[in-house]
Design a protein around this motif. Structure first.
Motif, PDB file in Angstrom:
ATOM      1  N   MET A 996       0.964  -1.104  -0.371  1.00 22.90           N
ATOM      2  CA  MET A 996      -0.186  -0.373   0.048  1.00 22.90           C
ATOM      3  C   MET A 996       0.326   0.961   0.290  1.00 22.90           C
ATOM      4  O   MET A 996       0.184   2.132  -0.873  1.00 22.90           O
ATOM      5  N   GLU A 997       1.674   1.155   0.687  1.00 24.85           N
ATOM      6  CA  GLU A 997       2.888   2.189   0.955  1.00 24.85           C
ATOM      7  C   GLU A 997       3.224   3.055  -0.332  1.00 24.85           C
ATOM      8  O   GLU A 997       3.738   3.878  -0.360  1.00 24.85           O
ATOM      9  N   LEU A 998       3.760   1.049  -1.324  1.00 22.09           N
ATOM     10  CA  LEU A 998       4.583   2.032  -2.408  1.00 22.09           C
ATOM     11  C   LEU A 998       3.783   2.410  -3.550  1.00 22.09           C
ATOM     12  O   LEU A 998       4.251   2.773  -4.435  1.00 22.09           O
ATOM     13  N   ARG A 999       1.970   2.714  -2.696  1.00 23.77           N
ATOM     14  CA  ARG A 999       0.934   2.555  -4.535  1.00 23.77           C
ATOM     15  C   ARG A 999       1.753   4.325  -4.334  1.00 23.77           C
ATOM     16  O   ARG A 999       2.089   4.814  -3.680  1.00 23.77           O
ATOM     17  N   SER A1000       1.603   5.077  -5.752  1.00 23.13           N
ATOM     18  CA  SER A1000       1.483   6.271  -6.093  1.00 23.13           C
ATOM     19  C   SER A1000       0.799   7.290  -5.801  1.00 23.13           C
ATOM     20  O   SER A1000       0.634   8.256  -5.288  1.00 23.13           O
ATOM     21  N   GLY A1001      -0.877   7.026  -5.158  1.00 26.73           N
ATOM     22  CA  GLY A1001      -2.229   7.111  -5.576  1.00 26.73           C
ATOM     23  C   GLY A1001      -2.221   7.714  -3.263  1.00 26.73           C
ATOM     24  O   GLY A1001      -3.190   7.383  -2.777  1.00 26.73           O
TER      25      GLY A1001
END
Lengths: 1094, 610
Positions: A996-1001
């Motif tokens: 989740m923390e790697l996502r861009s949004g």
């Protein structure tokens, strides 16, 4: 071509021109124009009924050549009463001009004709060209930034980069480029780049539909009218030369962690993840953690425990190319930049007389990019002439040739799919030096790092994008009757693009050099426009003024591109690098597209003593892009104005020079939707549709499958605009103020209609229908104060203010989302920009981070953070831990969801659209000295700082490789020594970052993008040239650009360009606004320059 | 003045000349593409037909091929008890893992990919019919030619619909009339008809017993195949081996009938194939799964794979071998289950009531899954390991790669080193993987590797086992013939030890033991219907393992839920990511992609339970 060589050529051509200038015949009239304040410079003198004239010099003197003395001269100057003077047999005509509060005789170009500002009822910007031209750039549109209210310009710092111009917000989710008209001929954004900004005489922006609808189906995004310089009827030949030279620096580069800090973060991230502490480089032979002396390639044959002997160095080699660790840090981001030279020279010759007039210009612009090996050059040549064949018949031409060369195009912005050089530099580990111990480029060795960026730049230094452009017009004007003029103009527009890309891997850092190659791309486009107009202009009973225009226009455009590539050349020498000489992997590609437009139009204006003004326009366009009933379109517009200041009851109001109320309504179209949308069509496809029908294992036959799902009912998009404005001039026109309010509603916007899979799949996967709606409302105004001229001290200051509010009213349905940008490179497919119903185009979207979990208790009291596809080996789908980010439960269902329809907790996080932008020109003059300032600012917009994802979050992503460059911000992560955890913005450093923390949004990347910038500061001196024989003007100056910026934005530059995304029909959308994907930064420039006229 | 008059006249003429050719001036035909009229002749239709065949492999240019490949590894094997998703951990293809855990819904990309691939095939088949009709009208082809084109197109249209029915049961059927409306006016006038009340079809139900109000468009599909059967030639048209034939149509129609429980019709169709004498079992079982066996006598209908062909630089006409591209483990997908491996154990003569070399059938008092075959689960490649020495069906090592046994011609399987992520277990798939020797029949382009190994939609062994099943299920069925048919399939293996897996030294790689069912006695399960049924079903699992059929076999036998519940109970202890996974009643069919439901504006509705 070197610059001195260019100058020689230029001088030669000018010399030729001088010998041939023999226009001056007839009588010469001279005189001085004065006013209360003394001699009046800049007064416009025209021969009544003619098209030639002159202006007074700084002493108020003028010279004019007339074929005969039986003429009337018209002296006009803003703020002064116009004087009509019969010449008779005089040769000296001195004039005294009185301040006239009631006349505003400024003439503007309004599309196919010209008109006085005072009886114009639409919304138009007249740009201050002189101050605009002080912006050191090769692109006219870049100069418009902040100079015209209602116009938004975004740009990149890369020399020669395309620039996005938007007039009054964003009228469609499709292509929003305005229509450019250069000397009557239409041009696109790419043609406008060919213009030399110094060639420009005037720029006018038609903002509302009542002004722009004369251009019908192409005018929905506004129209920018550009007129190039023509000769003056001075009776003599004038030369002028202007030039500047300067140096550019990149500024405000972010700070990165030192190699030591990076190693520490690597260690902590493993420790926190409970991963055994090991790293092939950082875990030293004595089992301590630290920086190694040498970087050892993976699979090395070196005994790590023994002493390393540099004499074992072998190049090229995978395992023996020693690299000394750079313990201080290479600072890759700084290394790719350099101080860069910028220079511009412009030479003009103008002349004019009874028989006609001409202007010849030569320009040379050369800008090195601040990124190494990147450069842009531009050479322009223009000839504009007008011949008076007889008293009633004139012929003329405008003709410009230009050549550009963009060397080593490193990209304005990266994309989520591909990095550009700047994002790569941020992602490069600073422990890796540029050179290895053998002074060869280091890197590109497993275990050490990827490509060496400096090597990459050097490798592509021979890549060029060359453009040849020819734009011109041939026209005649015939005064059929005294009040009736026929004009016909044919404008050819030829564009040739030639891109040459070579790849020469040898001699650089790559131990496995691969094979050399050549890619060539050629794009030829020919476009012609032919229009003819009849113009009638008559005043009845001294009060009723009628103007009528009818015309027709035909445009045809044909573009062909070709691509060829081949590799494996015997020699790396560029003289051998031709398509015929490669041995392997030839590839070719190419296609042609065509479109045409055939139109008729009419415009009628009426005013009663310039007091009550009405105007009506209608245009009927026929377009090859549409079929059936939609082939033809009708675009009407009406406007009216009341000049209250012309009323008798206002006569006493001396301070008030002009007060006009305007209102207009009209429709314009956007046909910029690509070609051939109406056709269902098929194409061969050897990948998707091939099949080995013979069963031979290696002989798939080519198949034919659908290429496009056409929609026979496709038509243009319609914008309906209501505009209301006020023009005000006061205190002898020292103070001018224009304000406009508008409401622009776009209907019939072409929307991707999700197609049922039952229809199958075409190469272009969507059907399009005209069903979308979008709305822009806004206010733009300009306020300007100019103290009287010809005093020892004069000053002026103003503001150009732009505000718009954009809202997508209707898409296919409320669930439809247009994502901005390409797919995300890390496989974490969520892009930050969304265009959806109810929000501005290209809004930021994602999960809102509301803090960091400080303890177990907090986790228990918070909604479950689950992500559908995150499942651990125990079948658990939740993820939350102390030190991790905590997200807002937007739908209050007590669980955080990402991407699960109906439960998604993503929301709109911000908007790239500013509340307002403004330009502030301030000019001071004392005797010959002048100081010009230009401020530019933007307020209330957000920026998505995509770089933070690489520099702040992805430290765990690279496994055993060296980390990318890490921002100093990482040192303030949750749980780090000396950090107040309650205030920490970044979660605990941990190699096992939840997906989740790697996502861009995520809201972490959204920042306030407001800024105020001193864009320009010019200090100079105007020499008093009265006593200089023949020299009319001489001016020198020092200039600084991008002087300083006040902003909270943490990236390099808050002025963000959009990234270019083309759809299947070749149109460019605006779905990625305000996203900083490692933008080529805008540099700080210092330059010195001069202008001389003689 | 004269001059001006002349000029005006010239100008008038110009304007007039110009405006009279307006229509032509504004007519710009699309470039680089073709309209229907250009294609409406023999060669155009042939090309359209090729692209209709081209969708058989599941690759049509939009979504990733492995998710909707014609081999059905996800829907047939992962979704059943034969294999696990595999890949690089649980985040690799999370949507496939939701299927494996029976937690998927209509949003999964894998579901959408399958739907799109199949209906694209339907659309392309309909394009052929559409343009053939235009050509007939234009008289550019003969009636006879048209009949052949339409027969092949309807075969394909039927096939794609059948695959859709297998996946979703209640699907829309798109004929050429509905398609025309869709194409010209973007109007969807066909839908599906799932049961109104979910309870009507909740729970597992054999297709034969599907009640309620839902409608499965069997009839339409059968019409397509009947037309194909009557009009297709017995051997492929023009000798193009990839084309559908009369017997391919008969075979698939037989399967359609079998799905519906119409055993007598199935049997009569199959007998037609058997009696044609065109087909036989290959002596070498494994040839069915490598290039040299492509289009050989056992193949009734195959999906053709091709490499190093016109798609230069691309490998999308090739076969990714289900595990994904590259040797030896590719992307590591489709890991066989322990349950499947255990099924290949054969009796040693001491167990149960059976003679040596027979499967662990319940009628022998045996449970094949009670004791696991010894494996290297949890071991690293350097840990010592000795493979199991118990008797095994030789088909095991042509189906599943395991440590210590040669893996095709790539050498001994080293265990963990060839396992991309051990959470999916220690086994690799073998069928459809490439041989090193077949180098000329695989391609490696842009980092992706594919082979020319065809995938058999229908092979002769399948047909024989279908016939055996009919003989068992029909009230007047002949159990002796059922035994013969099963033995015929077993005998191909039993009779040809020369084709069993051998070490480099030429020794048998494991303790292979396979025998035929005897006629009578305690080792003959064919004495009773129940025993025969077990034997036929077990044989089917072994023979057809990892060929994408297992789930539908379980479904039509009506034992999906019981089998999978039992399987999960034990398998999830080893594959912990499956903990908590339960096969629920509605999982008997898949959810329809939500995007399709949204777009359809009420024409398409979701399957019950999703």
């Amino acid at each position: 071509m070197s610059c001195s060589k260019a100058l020689k050529v230029l001088t030669f051509i000018v010399a030729c021109v001088i010998y041939n200038s023999s226009f001056s015949q007839g009588i010469t009239i001279t005189g001085t124009v004065t006013s209360e304040d003394g001699p009046l410079p800049g007064v416009n003198i025209m021969v009544e009924g003619g098209t030639y004239g002159n202006i007074t010099d700084s002493d108020g003197k003028y010279v004019l050549v007339s074929p005969n003395p039986d003429i009337r001269l018209v002296f006009s100057y803003v703020g002064y009463e116009t004087v009509h003077e019969y010449v008779g047999n005089r040769t000296v005509v001195d004039i005294f001009m009185e301040v006239d509060v009631s006349q505003l005789e400024e003439i503007v170009v309004t599309g196919y004709t010209t008109q006085a500002v005072k009886n114009f009822s639409g919304a138009i910007d007249v740009v201050d060209v002189e101050s605009m031209q002080t912006v050191p750039t090769s692109n006219v549109t870049e100069q418009l930034q902040g100079r015209a209210p209602g116009v938004t310009v975004t740009q990149s710092g890369m020399p020669g980069a395309p620039i996005s111009v938007r007039i009054r917000g964003y009228g469609t989710i499709n292509q929003n480029d305005p229509l450019y008209i250069i000397d009557g001929a239409p041009a696109d954004q790419y043609t406008i780049e060919m213009l030399n900004p110094d060639d420009i005489e005037s720029v006018q922006v038609l903002k509302d539909a009542s002004a722009a609808s004369i251009y019908g189906a192409r005018a929905a995004s506004g129209v920018i009218l550009i007129t190039t310089k023509s000769g003056k009827d001075t009776g003599k030949t004038n030369f002028s030369f202007s030039g500047y030279v300067g140096v550019q620096h990149v500024t405000n580069l972010p700070e990165f962690c030192t190699p030591e800090e990076v190693a520490m973060i690597q260690k902590i991230s493993k420790e926190n993840a409970g991963i055994t502490l090991e790293h092939p480089q950082y875990l030293l032979s004595d089992s301590s953690w630290g920086l190694p002396d040498y970087l050892i390639p993976a699979g090395h044959s070196i005994d790590l425990d023994g002493p390393i002997n540099e004499s074992d160095y072998v190049f090229p080699s995978y395992d023996s190319a020693f690299v000394r660790a750079d313990k201080e840090g290479t600072k890759w981001l700084e290394q790719i930049f350099r101080p860069a030279l910028i220079q511009n020279y412009f030479l003009t010759a103008t002349s004019g007389g009874e028989k006609g007039k001409f202007a010849i210009t030569l320009g040379y612009f050369d800008q090195e990019g601040v990124v190494k090996y990147n450069q842009y050059k531009k050479f322009t040549f223009r000839v504009n002439t007008l011949f008076n064949v007889s008293k009633r018949f004139r012929i003329g031409e405008t003709f410009a040739l230009s050549y550009h060369n963009l060397i080593n195009d490193v990209g304005m912005q990266g994309t989520f799919l591909d990095a550009n050089i700047i994002s790569e530099a941020m992602a490069s580990a600073d422990i890796i030096p540029i050179y290895d111990v053998g002074d060869n480029y280091s890197g590109n060795i497993q275990g050490i790092g990827g490509s060496n960026l400096i090597a990459n730049l050097e490798r592509s230094k021979d890549n060029s994008n060359q453009y040849f452009r020819l734009l011109g017009s041939f026209f005649f004007e015939l005064d059929i009757l005294k009040d009736l003029t026929l004009k016909s103009s044919l404008s050819p527009n030829l564009k040739m693009t030639f891109e040459n890309k070579v790849f020469s891997p040898k001699q650089l850092e790559d131990p496995d050099p691969g094979i050399n190659s050549l890619n060539q791309y050629v794009d030829n486009s020919f476009n012609w426009t032919w229009y003819s107009t009849l113009y009638y202009n008559k005043t009845f009973s001294d009060s009723h003024n009628f103007r009528a225009l009818v015309g027709f226009e035909a445009i045809e455009d044909k573009t062909t591109y070709q691509f060829a590539s081949i590799s494996n050349f015997y020699s790396d020498d560029l003289s051998f690098r031709h398509l015929s000489k490669g041995q392997e992997l030839p590839q070719v590609d190419g296609i042609t597209t065509e479109w045409s437009l055939l139109s008729i139009f009419a415009k009628v204006d009426y005013d009663f003593r310039a007091k009550y003004i009405v105007s009506a326009t209608v245009r009927r366009d026929g377009s090859s892009r549409f079929g059936g009933n939609n082939k033809y379109a009708l675009f009407p517009a009406f406007s009216a104005a009341w000049r209250m200041s012309a009323e008798n009851f206002m006569q006493g109001a001396d301070a008030l020079n002009d007060l006009k109320f305007r209102i207009g309504w009209g429709q314009t179209g956007n046909q910029n939707i690509g070609n051939y949308r109406i056709y269902n069509s098929y194409s061969t496809n050897y990948i998707y549709a091939a099949y080995d029908i013979e069963g031979k294992n290696n002989d798939a036959q080519i198949g034919i499958s659908p290429a496009y799902f056409g929609n026979a009912n496709t038509k243009w998009e319609t914008s309906t605009t209501l505009n209301a404005g006020i023009d005000l001039a006061m205190f002898n026109n020292k103070l001018t103020f224009t304000i406009d309010w508008y409401d622009r509603n776009t209907t019939g916007m072409l929307i991707e209609v999700p197609t049922t899979a039952l229809k199958g799949v075409a190469d272009e996967g969507y059907s399009y229908e005209n069903i979308g709606e979008l709305n822009n409302t806004g206010i733009d105004f300009s306020l300007f104060y100019n103290s009287l001229q010809n005093r020892k001290f004069t000053w002026s200051a103003g503001i150009n203010f732009t505000h718009y509010k954009n809202k997508v009213v209707k898409l296919y349905n409320s669930d439809q989302i247009y994502w901005g940008g390409n797919d995300d490179w890390a496989g974490l497919t969520s892009r930050p920009n969304v265009t959806m119903e109810g929000y501005p185009i290209s809004s930021f979207y994602g999960l809102n981070i509301i803090g960091i979990f400080q303890n177990k208790q907090e986790i228990e009291n918070s909604p479950i953070q689950k992500f559908k596809y995150t499942i651990n080996t125990e079948g658990d789908t939740t993820w939350h831990d102390v030190g991790r980010w905590k997200y807002e439960d937007v739908n209050k269902n007590d669980s955080i969801d990402y991407g699960t329809p109906g439960e998604d907790d993503r929301k709109i996080l911000g908007s790239p659209h500013p509340d307002f932008t403004f330009g502030l020109p301030i000019n001071l003059q004392f005797k010959g000295f002048f100081l010009n300032m230009f401020w530019y600012g933007s307020y209330g917009n957000e920026i998505y700082n995509a770089n933070k994802r690489t520099t702040d979050i992805l430290y765990g992503y690279w496994g055993e490789d060296f980390n990318n460059g890490l921002s100093k911000r990482v040192l303030n992560s949750w749980g780090m020594e000396g950090v107040d955890n309650a205030d920490a913005k970044l979660p605990q450093i941990n190699q096992n970052v939840p997906d989740m923390e790697l996502r861009s949004g995520l809201s972490y990347y959204i920042e306030d993008g407001s800024f105020l910038r001193l864009q320009q500061l010019i200090f100079g001196y105007n020499f008093n040239t009265k006593s200089w024989n023949g020299v009319e003007q001489f001016r020198i100056y020092l200039q600084a650009n991008n002087v300083f910026t006040i902003t909270n934005y943490e990236g390099i530059d808050p002025m963000i360009t959009r990234s270019e995304i083309n759809n299947a029909y070749g149109t460019v959308n605006d779905f990625s606004l305000g996203t900083d994907l490692s933008q080529y930064p805008y540099s700080r420039t210092f330059l010195m320059g001069m202008n001389i006229t003689f | 003045m004269k001059f001006y008059i002349k000029l005006i006249i010239i100008l008038d003429i110009l304007v007039f000349a110009f405006s009279s050719c307006t229509d032509e001036f504004l007519e710009k035909k699309p470039q680089g593409t073709m309209t229907e009229d250009i294609l409406a002749d023999e060669s155009g239709i042939e090309r359209l037909l090729i692209s209709a065949y081209g969708d058989l492999d599941g690759f049509f240019g939009v979504l990733w091929k492995l998710k909707n490949t014609g081999s059905n590894w996800i829907y047939g094997d992962v979704y059943a008890d034969n294999s696990h998703t595999g890949g690089y951990g649980l985040t690799d293809q999370p949507d496939i893992i939701t299927l494996e855990r029976y937690e998927h819904d209509g949003d999964e990309e894998v579901i959408e990919a399958k739907w799109k691939a199949l209906y694209d095939g339907v659309a392309k088949s309909n394009h052929v019919i559409r343009v053939t009709n235009i050509a007939l009208e234009n008289k550019t082809i003969t009636e006879k030619e048209a009949e052949q084109f339409i027969a092949e197109a309807r075969f394909l249209r039927g096939y794609y619909h059948l695959e859709a029915i297998k996946t979703w049961d209640f699907v829309p059927y798109v004929d050429e009339i509905a398609f025309e409306l869709l194409l010209s006016e973007n109007k969807l006038q066909v839908g599906n008809q799932p049961p109104d009340k979910p309870e009507d079809n909740a729970g597992y139900t054999p297709w034969a017993d599907l009640g309620g109000e839902g409608i499965i468009p069997w009839e339409k599909v059968e019409e397509d195949f009947s037309f194909a059967m009557e009009n297709l030639p017995e051997t492929p048209r023009n000798g193009a081996l990839g084309r559908a034939t009369k017997y391919a149509a008969i075979g698939i129609l037989a399967k359609i009938k079998l799905f519906q429980g119409d055993f007598s019709k199935t049997l009569s169709l199959i007998n037609e194939i058997i009696q044609s004498g065109q087909y036989s079992l290959l002596e070498n079982y494994h040839e069915n799964f490598r290039t040299i066996g492509d289009n050989k006598s056992e193949a009734i209908f195959q999906i053709q794979a091709s490499v190093n062909d016109i798609a230069e630089g691309w490998v999308e006409n090739g076969n990714l071998g289900d595990a994904g591209s590259g040797f030896p483990f590719g992307w590591g997908f489709n890991h066989p289950t322990q349950n499947l491996v255990n099924a290949f154990k054969t009796t040693d003569g001491t167990e149960g009531s059976a003679i040596p070399g027979l499967p662990f059938l319940p009628s022998f008092g045996l449970n094949f899954n009670e004791i696991d075959l010894i494996n290297d689960d949890g071991l690293s490649a350097s840990d010592p390991f000795t493979p199991d020495t118990r008797p095994l069906d030789p088909r095991l090592d042509w189906t599943i790669g395991r440590r210590g046994i040669p893996y095709l011609d790539w050498g001994i399987h080293p265990g963990r080193d060839w396992i991309r992520d051990p959470i999916f277990g220690p086994y690799s798939p073998i069928k459809h993987r490439e041989h090193q020797d077949d180098e000329s029949n695989y391609a490696f382009m842009w980092g992706i590797q594919a082979t020319a190994n065809n995938y058999s939609v229908l092979r002769y062994a399948d047909v024989l086992l279908m016939a055996a099943e009919c003989e068992v299920e029909l009230s007047e069925g002949d159990l002796n013939r059922a035994r013969d048919l099963v033995n015929q399939v077993r005998n191909r293996m039993a009779d040809h030890p020369e084709y069993w897996v051998k070490s480099e030294e030429g020794e048998l790689a494991a303790n292979y033991l396979i025998s035929l069912y005897p006629n009578g006695g305690s080792s003959d399960p064919f004495l009773t219907k129940e025993g025969a049924r077990e034997a036929v079903r077990f044989e089917r699992r072994l023979e057809m393992a990892l060929e994408g059929h297992r789930f539908w076999d379980l479904k039509r036998w009506g034992i999906a839920k019981t089998t999978l519940d039992t399987y999960l109970e034990k398998e999830s202890i080893k594959r912990t990511y499956l903990q908590g996974a339960i096969f629920k009643d509605h999982n008997i069919r898949h959810p329809i992609p939500n995007t399709e439901i949204d777009i359809s504006q009420g024409m398409i509705s979701q399957n019950p339970g999703y």
